[in-house]
Scaffold this active site. Structure first.
Site, mmCIF file in Angstrom:
data_model
loop_
_atom_site.group_PDB
_atom_site.id
_atom_site.type_symbol
_atom_site.label_atom_id
_atom_site.label_comp_id
_atom_site.label_asym_id
_atom_site.label_seq_id
_atom_site.Cartn_x
_atom_site.Cartn_y
_atom_site.Cartn_z
ATOM 1 C CE LYS A 204 -4.350 -1.970 1.333
ATOM 2 N NZ LYS A 204 -5.462 -2.053 2.297
ATOM 3 N NE ARG A 244 -7.336 -8.699 -0.060
ATOM 4 C CZ ARG A 244 -6.960 -7.955 -1.093
ATOM 5 N NH1 ARG A 244 -5.992 -7.051 -0.933
ATOM 6 N NH2 ARG A 244 -7.538 -8.087 -2.269
#
Length: 290
Positions: A204, A244
């Site tokens: 991210k 994840r």
């Protein structure tokens, strides 16, 4: 949880596995690398992305879910739409991973309640094209916990049982930068709320900013995997139920390190062993998840 993006515009892999055959092959590779669960999604949620037609999402996701289940994988469907969740569960998915926490589709909770599957409710304040406008918190951890608690109340009211629910603090969603770090540093507070916690930090942008070079340009997504593995180790040590990730091997090793570290120090319960996860065990034996 290994990520299987069946999209042409993912921020992390740019459509490398957009065809069903490529997506299935990638999912099987992630299993070989140590993934316990494959998260199949057909709609990008990268910052600024626009929604796809529901027919397109179904066409992308369902063949991949069905084939991976047939190949013995434990599959999660990454969707905010009840119709997609229902169809994926009918084809063998045992987890619904909803980044909107049910706020994007009023029918989602009734589908989850009827199916009895595991449901990941993520903290969310708006779709990808507007979410950065909502990065406004008094205390991000307190605010996220309060808003997730409201989702739990709504789930209970809809007939979803507590043992179906997993919570996700929503790293990167309405959290463009520094707001992400307190959620990670204070992860034990979320764990202490009593629900399994899913952490999705992989590749991210807040990691890209952390790893920026001398020119201040953020590190590109594929250069963020080592930082992702570091977050995985810390999240596992803090009691996260699942991480994840896009690159599984490094994070699988990081979980092993965290478990060994805790076991050697007597620090208490660490990450749940794979065999203790109801979703994995039930899927392997062909039974219901609940």
């Amino acid at each position: 949880m290994g990520v299987v993006n069946v999209t042409p515009d993912s921020f992390s892999d740019g459509g490398r596995w957009f065809t069903p055959g490529a997506a299935v092959a990638h999912g099987l590779e992630l299993l070989e690398q140590g993934a316990d669960l494959l998260d199949v999604g057909g709609e990008s949620t990268r910052p600024g992305s626009r929604r796809v037609a529901v027919e397109d999402e179904l066409a992308r996701v369902l063949p991949v879910v069905e084939e991976l289940v047939d190949r013995g994988a434990t599959v999660s469907v990454d969707t905010t739409r009840a119709v997609v969740a229902r169809a994926a569960v009918q084809r063998g998915a045992v987890v619904v991973n909803d980044v909107s926490g049910g706020l994007a589709d009023d029918d989602m909770y009734s589908v989850v309640a009827a199916a009895g599957v595991v449901y990941v409710a993520m903290h969310w304040r708006g779709h990808a094209d507007v979410m950065d406008d909502h990065d406004d918190y008094d205390d991000v951890v307190t605010d996220v916990r309060r808003e997730l608690a409201a989702r739990v109340d709504a789930l209970r009211a809809a007939g979803v049982h507590d043992d179906q629910v997993v919570l996700d603090p929503g790293l990167g969603f309405a959290k463009a930068g520094a707001s992400n770090w307190p959620l990670l540093a204070r992860l034990p507070e979320l764990v202490a709320d009593g629900f399994p916690v899913l952490v999705g930090a992989s590749r991210k942008r807040f990691l890209g900013h952390l790893l920026a070079g001398p020119d201040a340009e953020p590190a590109p997504p594929l250069a963020r995997d080592r930082a992702t593995a570091a977050v995985t180790a810390l999240a596992a040590a803090a009691g996260a139920w699942c991480v994840r990730v896009h690159e599984v091997a490094g994070s699988a090793d990081a979980v092993r390190v965290a478990a060994a570290w805790q076991g050697a120090t007597g620090a208490g319960a660490g990450p749940v062993d794979d065999d203790e996860l109801a979703v994995d065990e039930d899927a392997r034996t062909g039974g219901s998840t609940r």
